[in-house]
Design a protein around this motif. Structure first.
Motif, PDB file in Angstrom:
ATOM      1  N   CYS A 204       1.034   3.235  10.198  1.00 35.50           N
ATOM      2  CA  CYS A 204       1.565   3.972  11.350  1.00 35.50           C
ATOM      3  C   CYS A 204       0.754   5.225  11.665  1.00 35.50           C
ATOM      4  O   CYS A 204       1.197   6.087  12.435  1.00 35.50           O
ATOM      5  CB  CYS A 204       3.025   4.343  11.091  1.00 35.50           C
ATOM      6  SG  CYS A 204       4.101   2.901  10.893  1.00 35.50           S
ATOM      7  N   GLY A 205      -0.407   5.334  11.058  1.00 40.27           N
ATOM      8  CA  GLY A 205      -1.283   6.467  11.333  1.00 40.27           C
ATOM      9  C   GLY A 205      -0.925   7.725  10.599  1.00 40.27           C
ATOM     10  O   GLY A 205      -1.378   8.818  10.970  1.00 40.27           O
ATOM     11  N   ILE A 206      -0.130   7.618   9.536  1.00 38.92           N
ATOM     12  CA  ILE A 206       0.288   8.785   8.754  1.00 38.92           C
ATOM     13  C   ILE A 206      -0.415   8.744   7.403  1.00 38.92           C
ATOM     14  O   ILE A 206      -0.158   7.855   6.594  1.00 38.92           O
ATOM     15  CB  ILE A 206       1.818   8.795   8.546  1.00 38.92           C
ATOM     16  CG1 ILE A 206       2.545   8.758   9.889  1.00 38.92           C
ATOM     17  CG2 ILE A 206       2.239  10.015   7.729  1.00 38.92           C
ATOM     18  CD1 ILE A 206       4.039   8.523   9.774  1.00 38.92           C
ATOM     19  N   ALA A 207      -1.306   9.682   7.168  1.00 38.90           N
ATOM     20  CA  ALA A 207      -2.012   9.736   5.891  1.00 38.90           C
ATOM     21  C   ALA A 207      -1.033  10.126   4.790  1.00 38.90           C
ATOM     22  O   ALA A 207      -0.215  11.037   4.957  1.00 38.90           O
ATOM     23  CB  ALA A 207      -3.157  10.735   5.956  1.00 38.90           C
ATOM     24  N   ALA A 208      -1.112   9.425   3.666  1.00 36.78           N
ATOM     25  CA  ALA A 208      -0.177   9.683   2.569  1.00 36.78           C
ATOM     26  C   ALA A 208      -0.922   9.670   1.250  1.00 36.78           C
ATOM     27  O   ALA A 208      -1.818   8.849   1.047  1.00 36.78           O
ATOM     28  CB  ALA A 208       0.928   8.631   2.549  1.00 36.78           C
TER      29      ALA A 208
END
Length: 285
Positions: A204-208
């Motif tokens: 979803c385009g969220i760096a984690a």
């Protein structure tokens, strides 16, 4: 080789330093007799293990997926490379044969749980292998319903451009229901709790970050542990993380079921607490 001593604030899991060698970018932060810039490479295998020591039976800390970029800091004569993953910074040992030159740059990513790689644009051909969700590939052309890459042909419906993102992390995580639990795993063949969260968020385009304690420190804003919870909230215990799927259900990769499972929230909280791990934190993205 004894582990290096890191100054406060530097996490050894994501600090590319050993007693004999460190990444050039750490000069002045970590003492080492030698610093290297390293060489950027890309993962050529469907998945590549990142191990704690250069041995096939060493613990699996995480995995890199096809097309991921890594910085190779040292390659030994036994077939192991000491690397740092560019996406999340994790450091460890990877089989050198799993790596190829950085270029050409990927253009697309795999959006199916797994997709077969064919030697030609024909589903009747024996596949060369399979690439997992999140793999990155370089598309060079189009042949009917297939896209060609330097490695073979992939069904176009299983790929999306790198600039395209999924809309909702929990929906992505739910696709992995039933996937076996694998400590250190990051693919649809097996993953762990934080690997599921990282994979779903990155889609979803969220760096984690990679591990649950890192995710607890870096992601979202705190929510009262007594709730109420919303879809997408992250629940944290010591060494574990889960998605809230609905106000009364959670979704997580866990060793109790040895799979990605959906559970009623209340009974799951009670079961985990009875095992000695009380809910520690809730983060809302």
């Amino acid at each position: 080789m004894s582990p290096p001593r890191f100054p406060p604030g530097l996490d050894p899991r994501i600090t590319a330093a050993r007693p004999d060698l460190a990444w050039e970018g750490l000069r002045g932060q970590v003492p080492a007799p030698r610093y290297v810039e390293g060489e950027l490479r890309r993962v050529a295998a469907p998945t590549a293990p990142l191990r704690r020591q250069p041995a096939a039976d060493a613990p699996l800390d995480t995995e890199a997926l096809h097309g991921e970029a890594v910085r190779v800091l040292e390659a030994d004569a036994e077939g192991w490379s000491w690397v740092q993953l560019l996406a999340d910074g994790y450091v460890g040992y990877m089989p050198s044969q799993a790596l190829l030159p950085l270029e050409p740059a990927p253009t697309h990513k795999v959006t199916a749980l797994r997709t077969f790689l064919f030697p030609g644009p024909d589903i009747k051909l024996p596949p060369l292998g399979a690439l997992p969700f999140g793999s990155r590939v370089t598309v060079t052309g189009e042949r009917g319903r297939f896209l060609s890459t330097g490695d073979g042909f992939l069904f176009a419906g299983h790929l999306a451009g790198l600039d395209q993102s999924e809309s909702e992390p929990v929906a992505v995580a739910a696709r992995f229901l039933g996937t076996p639990y694998l400590w250190g795993g990051r693919s649809s063949l097996g993953l762990d709790c934080s690997g599921l969260v990282q994979t779903a968020l990155e889609a979803c385009g969220i760096a984690a970050p990679r591990d649950s304690d890192m995710q607890e420190a870096a992601l979202g804003a705190p929510v009262a542990p007594e709730g109420p919870f919303r879809r997408g909230d992250l629940l944290f215990w010591p060494g574990h993380v889960a998605f809230v799927e609905a106000p009364d259900t959670l979704l997580h990769a866990n060793a109790f079921h040895m799979a990605v499972a959906r559970e009623p929230l209340g009974p799951a909280l009670a079961r985990i607490a009875a095992a000695g791990a009380a809910l520690r934190a809730v983060r809302r993205l």
